[in-house]
Design an enzyme around this catalytic site. Structure first.
Site, PDB file in Angstrom:
ATOM      1  N   HIS A 119     -11.145   4.928  -8.457  1.00 14.17           N
ATOM      2  CA  HIS A 119     -12.590   4.987  -8.269  1.00 14.17           C
ATOM      3  C   HIS A 119     -12.979   5.296  -6.831  1.00 14.17           C
ATOM      4  CE1 HIS A 119     -11.979   2.156 -11.769  1.00 14.17           C
ATOM      5  NE2 HIS A 119     -12.718   3.109 -12.299  1.00 14.17           N
ATOM      6  N   CYS A 142     -11.593  -3.183  -9.188  1.00 16.09           N
ATOM      7  CA  CYS A 142     -10.151  -2.990  -8.975  1.00 16.09           C
ATOM      8  C   CYS A 142      -9.831  -2.333  -7.637  1.00 16.09           C
ATOM      9  CB  CYS A 142      -9.538  -2.182 -10.117  1.00 16.09           C
ATOM     10  SG  CYS A 142     -10.222  -0.538 -10.355  1.00 16.09           S
ATOM     11  N   ASP A 158      -0.256   5.120   0.695  1.00 12.75           N
ATOM     12  CA  ASP A 158      -0.547   6.117   1.728  1.00 12.75           C
ATOM     13  C   ASP A 158      -0.762   5.437   3.075  1.00 12.75           C
ATOM     14  OD1 ASP A 158      -0.579   7.483  -0.623  1.00 12.75           O
ATOM     15  OD2 ASP A 158      -2.659   8.171  -0.493  1.00 12.75           O
ATOM     16  N   ASP A 196       0.850  -1.184   0.000  1.00  9.20           N
ATOM     17  CA  ASP A 196       0.000   0.000   0.000  1.00  9.20           C
ATOM     18  C   ASP A 196       0.893   1.244   0.000  1.00  9.20           C
ATOM     19  OD1 ASP A 196      -2.432   1.526   0.340  1.00  9.20           O
ATOM     20  OD2 ASP A 196      -1.834   1.775   2.436  1.00  9.20           O
TER      21      ASP A 196
END
Length: 357
Positions: free
Chosen positions: A95, A103, A11, A9
């Site tokens: 999104h 996704c 952030d 990941d």
């Protein structure tokens, strides 16, 4: 050979996530998480590849224009690159949750090519992230998730954990007046087993453990077979048990428990607990004294000796008509149970005590 991948990941894991709008939209917000660079350098040196997988809400819209995203993002990539750290892919879902895309983590759409090509080294690949969705993402892939926390499980601790885990290897040598035993175990690798004890049926049984536990074993035993098979089987069991216990380390993250019931007309039951406490129970009867050149009464002694050095609780029971099948089903069921018990599922010690000894 499949790839060892860290799906990381961005952030809150690689870089600090601001709490005002949860966006790194300017250079003054860019701050690396502590010790991330030395950790990634060390992990690169043991052949891990790195892929960033990140949800960026509304990227490319008025909520988060790409112009605000690109500058700090590219600067971050340049910092890592300057230290020799390369990301093989950077996968971004732009999104919003309400878009219901396929996704956005924890869905796996962004890495569908990896799953389709079956090119992941599943036991040795991980997701690292700071959110529960990252752990669910790992679960959906079928690999282990590591939940990052700047204090409780930071990059220093991740470094130590993955360095230990990437090895999970042990080498035990036992030399006595009766035997010379050399055992090597790789818990995170399988196939390429090399087993030679001088007792062909015993070799076959040991291979069943390796195959069904999905581990790699190299076992070479030279014993006083001109007398009988007792010392050879016993000392192999003691060495194998010690090697398994050593390879497990502090047992952080393992399933701990395993059980199974296989084969043909024989029904074998194995219940295994890698508790650190030794207890052994065995229920089996055989009509033959030997299967090939292997004494059937030594099956009990093998598992008793093995469990004593593994420091585990082991219950074995088998019923059936064919002695070969009964013996083989016990070794297979132990291998299956071992596979369940040693599989790493998380990064915690599987005990309320915080220790398994």
């Amino acid at each position: 050979m499949n790839d060892k991948i860290l799906f990381i990941d961005r952030d809150g894991t690689l870089i600090h996530e601001p709490k005002d709008n949860f966006q790194i939209d300017s250079l003054d917000k860019l701050l690396l998480e502590p010790y991330v660079i030395p950790t990634l350098i060390a992990l690169k040196n043991i052949k891990f590849k790195f892929i960033i997988v990140t949800n960026q809400n509304g990227l490319g819209t008025d909520l988060f224009p790409k112009t605000k995203f690109n500058k700090p993002h590219q600067f971050m990539i340049q910092i890592f690159k300057s230290q020799g750290i390369k990301f093989d892919q950077i996968l971004i879902c732009p999104h919003l949750p309400e878009d219901q895309c396929n996704c956005r983590k924890p869905k796996t759409g962004l890495i569908s090519c990896w799953l389709k090509n079956k090119s992941l080294d599943m036991p040795n690949s991980y997701v690292i992230g700071d959110r529960d969705t990252d752990i669910q993402f790992a679960h959906n892939i079928g690999i282990q998730g590591i939940k990052y926390h700047q204090i409780h499980f930071n990059w220093k601790k991740i470094h130590k954990y993955l360095m230990q885990n990437s090895h999970r290897v042990a080498h035990i040598q036992r030399i006595t007046n009766e035997t010379n035993v050399d055992v090597k175990i790789w818990l995170n690798q399988c196939d390429q087993n090399k087993i030679n004890t001088g007792i062909h049926f015993f070799d076959h049984m040991l291979e069943q453990i390796a195959i069904h536990a999905k581990i790699r074993m190299h076992i070479i035993t030279k014993g006083d077979l001109h007398i009988d098979d007792h010392h050879t089987i016993e000392d192999t069991a003691l060495s194998l048990g010690e090697a398994l216990n050593q390879a497990l380390g502090d047992k952080r993250g393992i399933g701990r428990f395993g059980f199974t019931l296989p084969m043909d007309e024989s029904i074998a039951q194995c219940i295994l607990d890698l508790s650190g406490r030794t207890y052994f129970d065995y229920q089996a009867e055989y009509s033959l004294q030997k299967i090939g050149n292997f004494s059937t009464h030594m099956i009990e002694h093998f598992f008793r000796s093995l469990s004593s050095k593994m420091h585990c609780t082991l219950h074995l029971k088998v019923i059936g008509n064919n002695d070969h099948h009964k013996a083989e089903s016990l070794f297979k069921s132990f291998g299956k149970s071992l596979n369940q018990a040693i599989y790493i599922q998380h990064n915690q010690i599987p005990s309320s005590k915080g220790i398994l000894l």
